[in-house]
Scaffold this active site. Structure first.
Site, PDB file in Angstrom:
ATOM      1  N   PRO A  17       0.790  -1.219   0.000  1.00  0.00           N
ATOM      2  CA  PRO A  17       0.000   0.000   0.000  1.00  0.00           C
ATOM      3  C   PRO A  17       0.829   1.279   0.000  1.00  0.00           C
ATOM      4  O   PRO A  17       1.877   1.349   0.641  1.00  0.00           O
ATOM      5  CB  PRO A  17      -0.827  -0.092   1.287  1.00  0.00           C
ATOM      6  N   ASN A  18       0.319   2.249  -0.725  1.00  0.00           N
ATOM      7  CA  ASN A  18       0.866   3.614  -0.816  1.00  0.00           C
ATOM      8  C   ASN A  18       2.153   3.720  -1.634  1.00  0.00           C
ATOM      9  O   ASN A  18       2.628   4.835  -1.889  1.00  0.00           O
ATOM     10  CB  ASN A  18       1.071   4.232   0.582  1.00  0.00           C
ATOM     11  N   ARG A  25       5.044  11.089  -2.451  1.00  0.00           N
ATOM     12  CA  ARG A  25       4.837  10.731  -1.045  1.00  0.00           C
ATOM     13  C   ARG A  25       6.114  10.977  -0.236  1.00  0.00           C
ATOM     14  O   ARG A  25       7.123  10.290  -0.441  1.00  0.00           O
ATOM     15  CB  ARG A  25       4.476   9.249  -0.979  1.00  0.00           C
ATOM     16  N   TYR A  30      11.191   8.834   1.268  1.00  0.00           N
ATOM     17  CA  TYR A  30      11.154   7.748   0.287  1.00  0.00           C
ATOM     18  C   TYR A  30      11.874   8.062  -1.028  1.00  0.00           C
ATOM     19  O   TYR A  30      11.965   7.202  -1.895  1.00  0.00           O
ATOM     20  CB  TYR A  30       9.691   7.361   0.005  1.00  0.00           C
ATOM     21  N   ASN A  81       8.265  -5.438  -0.894  1.00  0.00           N
ATOM     22  CA  ASN A  81       8.150  -4.276  -0.023  1.00  0.00           C
ATOM     23  C   ASN A  81       6.669  -4.193   0.317  1.00  0.00           C
ATOM     24  O   ASN A  81       5.876  -3.687  -0.484  1.00  0.00           O
ATOM     25  CB  ASN A  81       8.624  -2.993  -0.710  1.00  0.00           C
ATOM     26  N   ALA A  84       3.220  -0.691   4.780  1.00  0.00           N
ATOM     27  CA  ALA A  84       2.739  -0.748   6.166  1.00  0.00           C
ATOM     28  C   ALA A  84       2.287  -2.153   6.580  1.00  0.00           C
ATOM     29  O   ALA A  84       2.309  -2.486   7.772  1.00  0.00           O
ATOM     30  CB  ALA A  84       1.605   0.250   6.351  1.00  0.00           C
ATOM     31  N   HIS A  87       4.284  -4.405   8.985  1.00  0.00           N
ATOM     32  CA  HIS A  87       4.227  -4.276  10.436  1.00  0.00           C
ATOM     33  C   HIS A  87       2.932  -4.823  11.035  1.00  0.00           C
ATOM     34  O   HIS A  87       2.735  -4.743  12.241  1.00  0.00           O
ATOM     35  CB  HIS A  87       4.390  -2.794  10.827  1.00  0.00           C
ATOM     36  N   ASP A  94       1.878 -15.651   6.358  1.00  0.00           N
ATOM     37  CA  ASP A  94       1.437 -17.024   6.081  1.00  0.00           C
ATOM     38  C   ASP A  94       1.543 -17.351   4.596  1.00  0.00           C
ATOM     39  O   ASP A  94       1.959 -18.451   4.220  1.00  0.00           O
ATOM     40  CB  ASP A  94      -0.010 -17.224   6.550  1.00  0.00           C
ATOM     41  N   GLU A 105      13.110  -9.223   1.686  1.00  0.00           N
ATOM     42  CA  GLU A 105      12.298  -8.082   2.162  1.00  0.00           C
ATOM     43  C   GLU A 105      13.064  -6.792   1.895  1.00  0.00           C
ATOM     44  O   GLU A 105      14.251  -6.689   2.214  1.00  0.00           O
ATOM     45  CB  GLU A 105      12.055  -8.267   3.667  1.00  0.00           C
ATOM     46  N   HIS A 107      12.877  -2.375   2.038  1.00  0.00           N
ATOM     47  CA  HIS A 107      12.252  -1.100   2.395  1.00  0.00           C
ATOM     48  C   HIS A 107      13.121   0.021   1.858  1.00  0.00           C
ATOM     49  O   HIS A 107      14.355  -0.047   1.966  1.00  0.00           O
ATOM     50  CB  HIS A 107      12.105  -0.952   3.911  1.00  0.00           C
ATOM     51  N   LEU A 108      12.474   1.028   1.311  1.00  0.00           N
ATOM     52  CA  LEU A 108      13.216   2.181   0.797  1.00  0.00           C
ATOM     53  C   LEU A 108      13.920   2.912   1.939  1.00  0.00           C
ATOM     54  O   LEU A 108      15.096   3.280   1.837  1.00  0.00           O
ATOM     55  CB  LEU A 108      12.247   3.140   0.102  1.00  0.00           C
ATOM     56  N   SER A 109      13.177   3.136   3.007  1.00  0.00           N
ATOM     57  CA  SER A 109      13.714   3.896   4.148  1.00  0.00           C
ATOM     58  C   SER A 109      14.368   2.945   5.144  1.00  0.00           C
ATOM     59  O   SER A 109      14.109   1.733   5.136  1.00  0.00           O
ATOM     60  CB  SER A 109      12.577   4.663   4.837  1.00  0.00           C
ATOM     61  N   ARG A 114      13.262   5.063  12.337  1.00  0.00           N
ATOM     62  CA  ARG A 114      11.946   5.701  12.352  1.00  0.00           C
ATOM     63  C   ARG A 114      11.130   5.272  13.592  1.00  0.00           C
ATOM     64  O   ARG A 114      11.698   4.796  14.558  1.00  0.00           O
ATOM     65  CB  ARG A 114      11.241   5.380  11.027  1.00  0.00           C
ATOM     66  N   ARG A 118       7.553   0.722  13.366  1.00  0.00           N
ATOM     67  CA  ARG A 118       8.131   0.239  12.105  1.00  0.00           C
ATOM     68  C   ARG A 118       9.301  -0.727  12.333  1.00  0.00           C
ATOM     69  O   ARG A 118       9.865  -1.270  11.387  1.00  0.00           O
ATOM     70  CB  ARG A 118       8.598   1.420  11.239  1.00  0.00           C
TER      71      ARG A 118
HETATM   72  C1  DQA Z   1       8.313   1.205   3.727  1.00  0.00           C
HETATM   73  C2  DQA Z   1       8.397   1.444   5.236  1.00  0.00           C
HETATM   74  C3  DQA Z   1       7.052   1.193   5.894  1.00  0.00           C
HETATM   75  O1  DQA Z   1       7.142   1.415   7.295  1.00  0.00           O
HETATM   76  C4  DQA Z   1       6.007   2.122   5.312  1.00  0.00           C
HETATM   77  O2  DQA Z   1       4.741   1.861   5.886  1.00  0.00           O
HETATM   78  C5  DQA Z   1       5.948   2.081   3.841  1.00  0.00           C
HETATM   79  C6  DQA Z   1       7.202   2.025   3.088  1.00  0.00           C
HETATM   80  C7  DQA Z   1       9.628   1.591   3.012  1.00  0.00           C
HETATM   81  O3  DQA Z   1       9.778   1.218   1.862  1.00  0.00           O
HETATM   82  O4  DQA Z   1      10.471   2.277   3.586  1.00  0.00           O
HETATM   83  O5  DQA Z   1       4.886   2.176   3.238  1.00  0.00           O
HETATM   84  O6  DQA Z   1       8.078  -0.161   3.493  1.00  0.00           O
END
Ligand code: DQA
Length: 152
Positions: A17-18, A25, A30, A81, A84, A87, A94, A105, A107-109, A114, A118
């Protein structure tokens, strides 16, 4: 003699998501790359590694679960990725377990710099490796590592 051409391993690159909002964003967190830029980077990287990518994004947990289930037996591995859902989602955990595929796995950040919520990932226990804080380049690194695993 007829020689069979080995199939190109296919890697599912999943975005939660997002992540469709990348570029607009919170760019200080990011980065400025859009999801289309990330996809182009993945395709270019995959080409150089001799693997194919199926690049997808969804804002819906169930859709991500379905795509992971469908990857079982068809894909060589998964880069994820989960945004959210990382978490919160036992369902994605599963699905990744039942896929029996190597998972990376991403994550950009740097999630550890943070908020404390997270710092918990439901995905890490089933991931072969975790990358965070490299921005979009993390996807290229993940593909490189996964390609090495699936070709070993
Ligand atoms: C994220 C980090 C997550 O905590 C956040 O909810 C995201 C992006 C990242 O790529 O840094 O949506 O996965």
């Amino acid at each position: 003699m007829v020689r069979s051409v080995p199939a190109t391993p296919k890697i599912l690159v999943l975005n939660g998501p997002n992540l469709n909002m990348l570029g607009v964003r919170e760019p200080t967190i990011y980065g400025k790359d859009t999801l289309a830029d990330v996809e182009a980077l993945c395709r270019k990287t995959a080409k150089g590694l001799g693997v194919a990518v199926d690049f997808r994004q969804s804002n819906h947990e169930g859709e991500l679960v379905t795509w992971i289930q469908e990857a079982r037996g068809k894909m060589a591995g998964i880069v994820i990725n989960a945004g959210a859902y990382t978490h919160t989602s036992v369902a994605i955990l599963d699905a990744l377990s039942l896929s029996e595929l190597p998972v990376i796995e991403v994550h950009l950040s740097n999630v550890y710099k943070r908020e404390p919520f997270r710092h918990k990932s439901y995905i890490s226990p089933v991931a072969r490796a975790v990358l965070c804080g490299f921005g979009a380049h993390g996807y290229a690194l993940a593909l490189e590592g996964l390609a090495k695993m699936v070709k070993a």
